[in-house]
Design an enzyme around this catalytic site. Structure first.
Site, PDB file in Angstrom:
ATOM      1  CG  ASP A   8      41.353  37.936 100.238  1.00 22.68           C
ATOM      2  OD1 ASP A   8      41.132  36.864  99.643  1.00 22.68           O
ATOM      3  OD2 ASP A   8      41.720  38.974  99.651  1.00 22.68           O
ATOM      4  CG  ASP A  10      45.227  35.836  95.312  1.00 22.39           C
ATOM      5  OD1 ASP A  10      46.459  35.822  95.255  1.00 22.39           O
ATOM      6  OD2 ASP A  10      44.526  34.821  95.207  1.00 22.39           O
TER       7      ASP A  10
HETATM    8  C1  XBP Z   1      41.451  35.662  94.372  1.00 19.22           C
HETATM    9  C2  XBP Z   1      40.887  34.862  93.271  1.00 19.22           C
HETATM   10  C3  XBP Z   1      41.691  33.787  92.651  1.00 19.22           C
HETATM   11  C4  XBP Z   1      42.986  34.311  92.026  1.00 19.22           C
HETATM   12  C5  XBP Z   1      43.623  33.286  91.120  1.00 19.22           C
HETATM   13  O1  XBP Z   1      41.125  35.050  95.557  1.00 19.22           O
HETATM   14  O2  XBP Z   1      39.751  35.083  92.898  1.00 19.22           O
HETATM   15  O3  XBP Z   1      40.914  33.188  91.654  1.00 19.22           O
HETATM   16  O4  XBP Z   1      42.707  35.441  91.231  1.00 19.22           O
HETATM   17  O5  XBP Z   1      43.871  32.083  91.785  1.00 19.22           O
HETATM   18  P1  XBP Z   1      41.171  35.769  97.034  1.00 19.22           P
HETATM   19  P2  XBP Z   1      43.386  30.678  91.177  1.00 19.22           P
HETATM   20  O6  XBP Z   1      41.097  37.259  96.856  1.00 19.22           O
HETATM   21  O7  XBP Z   1      39.951  35.191  97.701  1.00 19.22           O
HETATM   22  O8  XBP Z   1      42.466  35.336  97.669  1.00 19.22           O
HETATM   23  O9  XBP Z   1      43.750  30.698  89.708  1.00 19.22           O
HETATM   24  O10 XBP Z   1      44.133  29.636  91.950  1.00 19.22           O
HETATM   25  O11 XBP Z   1      41.895  30.609  91.365  1.00 19.22           O
HETATM   26 MG    MG Z   2      41.191  39.245  97.560  1.00 15.75          MG
END
Ligand code: XBP
Ligand code: MG
Length: 248
Positions: A8, A10
């Protein structure tokens, strides 16, 4: 035998939400003349919904914003989100958000061990590229065989679709791979794809329910920054590829 690690982005590779995405959203709201502001706590609650466009729509509904009646709402959300992505990429270029402790080491150990690498994330593809390029250098993009991101699948996490997509592209079975996640929506997605999952939580996700995880830690850690292990009988000071191999 572990054949691939699927990460993953973020919250797992880097702590991007509070000081990255949140800031980029707020700047986009200002740029569009909206009086919206997501403080740290509000943003924590909004993280229950994955995907930036989906999160904006959820905010408009939950806070009953007058914009909800605009006939061009869908276009507004799309343009707002495009501006937010622009802001986020610029923010990373000016002030790179570092990878979390131990991430770079685990990536190197995995590469040395011949373990294949991939990414499964909800965030927009440009955001992944910007994070990796700024934190690890341009060449790091080639380390990842598959980068599954954003709208490439119709249903975002907690649906398993993005992990299913990545497994398919790797041509591997779930039992041969390990997923790395940081949140409840993340682990619901990875477990939904039958992946063994290691959790490194963060400030926003520390109290999430991680039932079904192979292991839950506060961070991957390093020699100078030992991990605290919340779930699993594990004796090492920090997570290594060898330990992961022994676990499975
Ligand atoms: C995290 C998310 C994303 C980010 C924002 O994704 O839910 O929506 O918060 O990015 P992960 P965007 O943990 O799966 O990496 O605005 O591009 O959606
Ligand atoms: Mg995440």
């Amino acid at each position: 035998m572990v054949k691939a690690f699927i990460f993953d982005v973020d919250g797992t590779l880097a702590d991007t939400e509070r000081d990255g995405h949140r800031v980029a959203f707020n700047l986009a709201f200002e740029q569009f003349g909206l009086d919206w502001h997501w403080d740290e706590e509000t943003y924590g609650a909004l993280l229950a919904v994955t995907g930036g466009k989906e999160r904006i729509q959820h905010y408009i509904n939950t806070y009953n914003k007058p914009e909800k009646n605009r006939p061009d709402l869908e276009d507004l959300i799309k343009s707002l989100h495009a501006k937010k992505t622009e802001n986020y990429v610029a923010l990373l270029a000016n002030n790179a958000i570092p990878l979390r402790t131990g991430v770079k080491r685990i990536l190197s150990e995995a590469r040395e061990a011949g373990i294949r690498l991939a990414i499964a994330t909800t965030t927009t593809p440009q955001n992944v590229t910007a994070l990796l390029e700024n934190a690890l250098g341009k060449e790091s993009l080639d380390w990842f065989e598959v980068i599954g991101a954003g709208d490439i699948v119709p249903k975002k996490k907690p649906a398993p679709d993005i992990y299913d997509y990545v497994l398919d592209a790797l041509d591997l079975k779930a039992e041969d791979c390990i997923a790395f996640e940081d949140s409840k929506n993340g682990i619901l997605s990875s477990l939904g794809a039958d992946l063994k999952t290691i959790i490194t939580y963060n400030g926003y996700t520390r109290d999430d329910d991680f039932t079904g995880a192979l292991m839950v830690l506060d961070q991957m850690g390093d020699i100078d920054h030992p991990s605290s292990v919340i779930q699993h009988d594990y004796q090492q000071d920090y997570l290594t590829v060898d330990t992961i191999r022994q676990l499975v």
